[in-house]
Scaffold this motif. Structure first.
Motif, mmCIF file in Angstrom:
data_model
loop_
_atom_site.group_PDB
_atom_site.id
_atom_site.type_symbol
_atom_site.label_atom_id
_atom_site.label_comp_id
_atom_site.label_asym_id
_atom_site.label_seq_id
_atom_site.Cartn_x
_atom_site.Cartn_y
_atom_site.Cartn_z
ATOM 1 N N LEU A 1 10.502 16.283 -12.604
ATOM 2 C CA LEU A 1 10.363 17.400 -13.544
ATOM 3 C C LEU A 1 9.854 18.642 -12.826
ATOM 4 O O LEU A 1 10.404 19.730 -12.986
ATOM 5 C CB LEU A 1 9.401 16.975 -14.655
ATOM 6 C CG LEU A 1 8.918 17.989 -15.671
ATOM 7 C CD1 LEU A 1 8.547 17.278 -16.954
ATOM 8 C CD2 LEU A 1 7.770 18.822 -15.199
ATOM 9 N N LEU A 2 8.801 18.498 -12.016
ATOM 10 C CA LEU A 2 8.233 19.649 -11.309
ATOM 11 C C LEU A 2 9.223 20.233 -10.308
ATOM 12 O O LEU A 2 9.330 21.456 -10.182
ATOM 13 C CB LEU A 2 6.928 19.266 -10.612
ATOM 14 C CG LEU A 2 5.757 18.928 -11.532
ATOM 15 C CD1 LEU A 2 4.531 18.546 -10.711
ATOM 16 C CD2 LEU A 2 5.433 20.057 -12.483
ATOM 17 N N LEU A 3 9.953 19.377 -9.612
ATOM 18 C CA LEU A 3 10.941 19.876 -8.656
ATOM 19 C C LEU A 3 12.061 20.625 -9.379
ATOM 20 O O LEU A 3 12.504 21.685 -8.924
ATOM 21 C CB LEU A 3 11.507 18.728 -7.816
ATOM 22 C CG LEU A 3 10.535 18.089 -6.831
ATOM 23 C CD1 LEU A 3 11.156 16.858 -6.185
ATOM 24 C CD2 LEU A 3 10.070 19.087 -5.780
ATOM 25 N N GLU A 4 12.511 20.085 -10.502
ATOM 26 C CA GLU A 4 13.556 20.761 -11.275
ATOM 27 C C GLU A 4 13.050 22.094 -11.820
ATOM 28 O O GLU A 4 13.763 23.102 -11.794
ATOM 29 C CB GLU A 4 14.034 19.863 -12.420
ATOM 30 C CG GLU A 4 15.201 20.449 -13.183
ATOM 31 C CD GLU A 4 15.710 19.542 -14.295
ATOM 32 O OE1 GLU A 4 16.518 20.047 -15.111
ATOM 33 O OE2 GLU A 4 15.324 18.359 -14.366
ATOM 34 N N LEU A 5 11.833 22.111 -12.298
ATOM 35 C CA LEU A 5 11.242 23.348 -12.803
ATOM 36 C C LEU A 5 11.114 24.385 -11.678
ATOM 37 O O LEU A 5 11.436 25.560 -11.870
ATOM 38 C CB LEU A 5 9.875 23.041 -13.420
ATOM 39 C CG LEU A 5 9.267 24.027 -14.385
ATOM 40 C CD1 LEU A 5 10.229 24.438 -15.483
ATOM 41 C CD2 LEU A 5 7.996 23.438 -15.001
ATOM 42 N N ALA A 6 10.687 23.940 -10.501
ATOM 43 C CA ALA A 6 10.607 24.849 -9.355
ATOM 44 C C ALA A 6 11.988 25.399 -9.015
ATOM 45 O O ALA A 6 12.135 26.596 -8.727
ATOM 46 C CB ALA A 6 10.003 24.127 -8.151
ATOM 47 N N ASP A 7 13.009 24.554 -9.074
ATOM 48 C CA ASP A 7 14.384 25.003 -8.789
ATOM 49 C C ASP A 7 14.845 26.058 -9.790
ATOM 50 O O ASP A 7 15.521 27.024 -9.420
ATOM 51 C CB ASP A 7 15.345 23.825 -8.781
ATOM 52 C CG ASP A 7 15.159 22.916 -7.570
ATOM 53 O OD1 ASP A 7 14.529 23.348 -6.578
ATOM 54 O OD2 ASP A 7 15.642 21.770 -7.621
#
Length: 166
Positions: free
Chosen positions: A122-128
């Motif tokens: 989730l955090l990686l997708e949000l950062a992307d």
């Protein structure tokens, strides 16, 4: 439960423990004076203790997974912002590792690991999403949160370096 206690002391210990458990489960309810508190979530019937059905119990871990499983928004101009909102709402439910006080409980490990993997994703997708919008400060905030718990997470470090370079 208290083998070293006589029946009266054991009963008193059980009553204190049940009272504390009901207070924990029903924290928002005010206790009625002179009336034995009966919880919606923990009831006693004779010699039986009955925990409420799953429909009456809210768990942040379940809410987190449910939010992440919500249907994706239909393709359109606001896809990224809709997905961002869904991810931010899901992130609010993740309060850290699942049952951290139960580190040695083997039954909790698979769920703890699965929830953590989903949170990291989730955090990686949000950062992307933030990187794609050139919202680098927001991307750094999200990546900082992830790197605070896992400083050597390679994908997060790569994104972090990318953002700092831009």
């Amino acid at each position: 439960l208290w083998p070293g206690s006589d029946a009266e002391a054991g009963s008193a210990n059980l009553n204190r423990t049940l009272h504390a458990l009901r207070q924990l489960l029903e924290g928002g309810r005010s206790a009625r004076p002179a009336v034995r508190m009966q919880s919606r979530l923990l009831r006693s019937e004779g010699d039986w203790l009955i925990l409420a059905g799953q429909a009456q119990v809210w768990l942040d871990a379940d809410a987190f997974e449910s939010q992440l499983s919500s249907p994706m928004p239909t393709r359109g101009i606001d896809d990224a912002s809709s997905r961002e909102q869904l991810l931010r709402e899901a992130a609010e439910f993740y309060g850290g590792d699942f049952l951290p006080e139960e580190r040695r409980a083997e039954w909790a490990v698979p769920r703890r690991q699965a929830l953590r993997r989903r949170w990291i994703g989730l955090l990686l997708e949000l950062a992307d999403i933030y990187i794609a919008r050139d919202a680098y400060a927001s991307a750094l905030d999200v990546l900082d949160q992830l790197l605070a718990t896992d400083p050597s997470h390679e994908a997060a470090v790569r994104r972090f370096i990318y953002v700092l370079a831009n």
